[in-house]
Enzyme design. Structure first.
Site, mmCIF file in Angstrom:
data_model
loop_
_atom_site.group_PDB
_atom_site.id
_atom_site.type_symbol
_atom_site.label_atom_id
_atom_site.label_comp_id
_atom_site.label_asym_id
_atom_site.label_seq_id
_atom_site.Cartn_x
_atom_site.Cartn_y
_atom_site.Cartn_z
ATOM 1 N N GLU A 1 -6.861 1.024 -5.594
ATOM 2 C CA GLU A 1 -5.780 0.056 -5.655
ATOM 3 C C GLU A 1 -6.311 -1.295 -6.146
ATOM 4 O OE1 GLU A 1 -2.780 0.970 -5.224
ATOM 5 O OE2 GLU A 1 -2.447 2.145 -3.401
ATOM 6 N N ASN B 1 0.887 -0.312 -10.367
ATOM 7 C CA ASN B 1 0.137 -1.540 -10.071
ATOM 8 C C ASN B 1 -1.261 -1.513 -10.687
ATOM 9 O OD1 ASN B 1 -1.235 0.269 -8.489
ATOM 10 N ND2 ASN B 1 -0.738 -0.687 -6.522
ATOM 11 N N HIS C 1 -3.450 1.033 -10.534
ATOM 12 C CA HIS C 1 -4.480 1.809 -9.835
ATOM 13 C C HIS C 1 -4.910 3.025 -10.662
ATOM 14 C CE1 HIS C 1 -1.201 4.222 -7.441
ATOM 15 N NE2 HIS C 1 -1.681 5.022 -8.379
ATOM 16 N N ASP D 1 -8.242 12.488 -6.094
ATOM 17 C CA ASP D 1 -7.773 11.828 -4.883
ATOM 18 C C ASP D 1 -6.923 12.780 -4.042
ATOM 19 O OD1 ASP D 1 -5.359 11.862 -6.305
ATOM 20 O OD2 ASP D 1 -5.358 9.716 -6.694
HETATM 21 C C1 GLP Z 1 -0.641 8.425 -7.927
HETATM 22 C C2 GLP Z 1 -2.072 9.003 -7.965
HETATM 23 C C3 GLP Z 1 -2.731 8.788 -9.291
HETATM 24 C C4 GLP Z 1 -1.701 8.937 -10.379
HETATM 25 C C5 GLP Z 1 -0.744 7.777 -10.303
HETATM 26 C C6 GLP Z 1 0.424 7.859 -11.262
HETATM 27 O O1 GLP Z 1 -0.395 7.763 -6.757
HETATM 28 N N1 GLP Z 1 -2.917 8.544 -6.914
HETATM 29 O O2 GLP Z 1 -3.827 9.675 -9.438
HETATM 30 O O3 GLP Z 1 -2.329 8.938 -11.629
HETATM 31 O O4 GLP Z 1 -0.295 7.553 -8.983
HETATM 32 O O5 GLP Z 1 1.398 8.780 -10.862
HETATM 33 P P1 GLP Z 1 2.567 9.268 -11.804
HETATM 34 O O6 GLP Z 1 1.947 10.117 -12.856
HETATM 35 O O7 GLP Z 1 3.496 10.052 -10.941
HETATM 36 O O8 GLP Z 1 3.189 8.048 -12.376
#
Ligand code: GLP
Length: 236
Positions: free
Chosen positions: A141, A134, A136, A68
């Site tokens: 989402e 949440n 995702h 992403d």
């Molecule tokens: C982000 C990304 C995801 C990631 C997730 C968790 O927004 N889009 O690819 O896995 O949220 O992030 P974190 O590892 O900082 O908790």
């Protein structure tokens, strides 16, 4: 249901995640690997860099794809592009991560082109995934369909709130993401989560109802998921 869940103390999380990834990568001659950003895999990338520098890991055959990106400002320090420059590019022998162009004039076309590029590589062999608070996966989402494909999305308020910690006033409202279809088509999935804040959503994803309300719950239907959790994230 997941094939296996490894729960480890926080200090062993990064190494356990890396061991999981290396074990999966051994199954493929030229693994196409989907890579997440975020705090969760920072330690994994760091440990991989150390092992590669010591000649104990060889990533030269890996074909990395970002899963992403935030729309706009690829050179911003909080963009995924910048993230991979910091955490992936220093890994000895690592190929450049294929990434979305978040400044493309036609973002829908860019998403489609990126999906085509991935398909041209044979699709993901391994999807390495973090999980959002949440539920995702990448930027799929809540509400994302199981058969959703690469596309431009509007970030939910929880995701924007998490992003704000880094982006501040520049926090993007949209993202480009591989869809659940492309992510879950990977024959091997590695789901990573650490920290107490993730305990509730991890439990919901792995044990709760399978529904688009929690996109990560679709992992329950995947035949080969390795889950690596630290003890705090496994508490639920
Ligand atoms: C982000 C990304 C995801 C990631 C997730 C968790 O927004 N889009 O690819 O896995 O949220 O992030 P974190 O590892 O900082 O908790």
């Amino acid at each position: 249901m997941p094939r296996r869940v490894d729960t480890v103390p926080a200090e062993r999380f990064a190494r356990a995640a890396l061991d999981g990834l290396i074990a999966l990568a051994r199954r493929y001659a030229h693994p196409v690997v989907g890579l997440p950003t975020g705090k969760t895999p920072v330690g994994l990338y760091g440990e991989l860099g150390q092992l590669a520098a010591q000649g104990q890991a060889d990533v030269r055959t890996w074909r990395p794809f970002a899963i992403d990106e935030y729309v706009g400002m690829p050179n911003h320090p909080c963009s995924n592009r910048s993230y991979f420059s910091r955490h992936w590019n220093p890994i000895s022998g690592a190929a450049t991560v294929a990434q979305f162009d978040p400044e493309a004039a036609d973002l829908e076309a860019e998403a489609t082109a990126f999906a085509r590029r991935l398909a041209g590589a044979g699709g993901l062999d391994i999807a390495v995934l973090g999980i959002g608070l949440n539920g995702h996966l990448a930027f799929n989402e809540p509400g994302s369909a199981r058969n959703s494909t690469a596309r431009i999305v509007t970030l939910h308020s929880e995701s924007r709130a998490s992003a704000e910690a880094c982006w501040g006033d520049d926090t993007p409202t949209r993202g480009l993401t591989l869809g659940l279809a492309e992510l879950l088509a990977a024959p091997s999935v590695l789901l990573l989560a650490n920290g107490a804040a993730k305990a509730g959503i991890v439990a919901r994803a792995l044990r709760g109802p399978i529904s688009a309300d929690c996109p990560a719950s679709f992992l329950q239907e995947h035949p080969d998921v390795t889950v690596v959790l630290d003890e705090a994230a496994a508490a639920g």
